[in-house]
Design a protein around this motif. Structure first.
Motif, PDB file in Angstrom:
ATOM      1  N   ARG A   8      45.986  13.792  72.181  1.00  0.00           N
ATOM      2  CA  ARG A   8      46.421  14.715  73.217  1.00  0.00           C
ATOM      3  C   ARG A   8      47.224  13.939  74.254  1.00  0.00           C
ATOM      4  O   ARG A   8      46.760  12.955  74.809  1.00  0.00           O
ATOM      5  N   TYR A  21      47.560   8.936  76.026  1.00  0.00           N
ATOM      6  CA  TYR A  21      47.013   9.857  75.036  1.00  0.00           C
ATOM      7  C   TYR A  21      45.495   9.773  75.029  1.00  0.00           C
ATOM      8  O   TYR A  21      44.919   8.743  75.337  1.00  0.00           O
ATOM      9  N   LYS A  27      36.576  18.820  73.087  1.00  0.00           N
ATOM     10  CA  LYS A  27      37.503  19.499  73.989  1.00  0.00           C
ATOM     11  C   LYS A  27      36.853  19.872  75.312  1.00  0.00           C
ATOM     12  O   LYS A  27      37.536  20.194  76.269  1.00  0.00           O
ATOM     13  N   SER A  32      38.923  15.588  78.766  1.00  0.00           N
ATOM     14  CA  SER A  32      39.630  16.815  78.389  1.00  0.00           C
ATOM     15  C   SER A  32      39.636  17.819  79.535  1.00  0.00           C
ATOM     16  O   SER A  32      40.667  18.436  79.835  1.00  0.00           O
ATOM     17  N   SER A  87      52.440  18.624  75.542  1.00  0.00           N
ATOM     18  CA  SER A  87      51.044  18.407  75.176  1.00  0.00           C
ATOM     19  C   SER A  87      50.465  19.628  74.482  1.00  0.00           C
ATOM     20  O   SER A  87      49.831  19.522  73.434  1.00  0.00           O
ATOM     21  N   ARG A  88      50.689  20.784  75.059  1.00  0.00           N
ATOM     22  CA  ARG A  88      50.149  22.010  74.464  1.00  0.00           C
ATOM     23  C   ARG A  88      50.817  22.332  73.146  1.00  0.00           C
ATOM     24  O   ARG A  88      50.182  22.860  72.239  1.00  0.00           O
ATOM     25  N   HIS A  90      51.820  20.062  71.036  1.00  0.00           N
ATOM     26  CA  HIS A  90      51.157  19.178  70.070  1.00  0.00           C
ATOM     27  C   HIS A  90      49.810  19.748  69.668  1.00  0.00           C
ATOM     28  O   HIS A  90      49.421  19.673  68.503  1.00  0.00           O
ATOM     29  N   LEU A  91      49.084  20.307  70.627  1.00  0.00           N
ATOM     30  CA  LEU A  91      47.779  20.888  70.313  1.00  0.00           C
ATOM     31  C   LEU A  91      47.913  22.070  69.367  1.00  0.00           C
ATOM     32  O   LEU A  91      47.025  22.348  68.572  1.00  0.00           O
TER      33      LEU A  91
END
Length: 101
Positions: A8, A21, A27, A32, A87-88, A90-91
């Motif tokens: 992340r 990262y 999570k 997180s 980031s989101r 990638h998630l």
């Protein structure tokens, strides 16, 4: 070994401005949640700054120094929001936006 796609992207930079990262399956863990809270703050700051920018641009008597300051704030905030979006993405398994945007 953890691949980059499993990491992340955190909403802050490390030494020398390099990305940070997080590798975790939790999570709901401390890091997180911290990243989630900072991202929420960054997005809220962007919304507030957008409103302020609209008001400033409507002001015909806006001082050039104020406009330069506002541009600097917008640049930093846009950088933060782009990091959150990356980031989101990638998630969600979405590819990173092209360089230069």
């Amino acid at each position: 070994m953890t691949t980059r796609n499993e990491l992340r992207l955190l909403p802050w930079s490390g030494p020398e401005g390099k990305p940070c990262y997080l590798s975790t399956d939790d999570k709901g863990g401390y890091m997180s949640r911290l990243a989630d809270n900072i991202e929420a703050d960054q997005l809220n700051t962007a919304a507030v700054l957008l409103e302020r920018t609209s008001n400033t641009l409507d002001d015909q008597d806006a001082d050039p120094e104020e406009l330069r300051r506002l541009t600097a704030e917008l640049t930093g905030t846009l950088r933060d929001v782009l990091r959150v979006a990356t980031s989101r993405g990638h998630l969600l398994g979405v590819s990173e936006p092209p360089r230069g945007f």
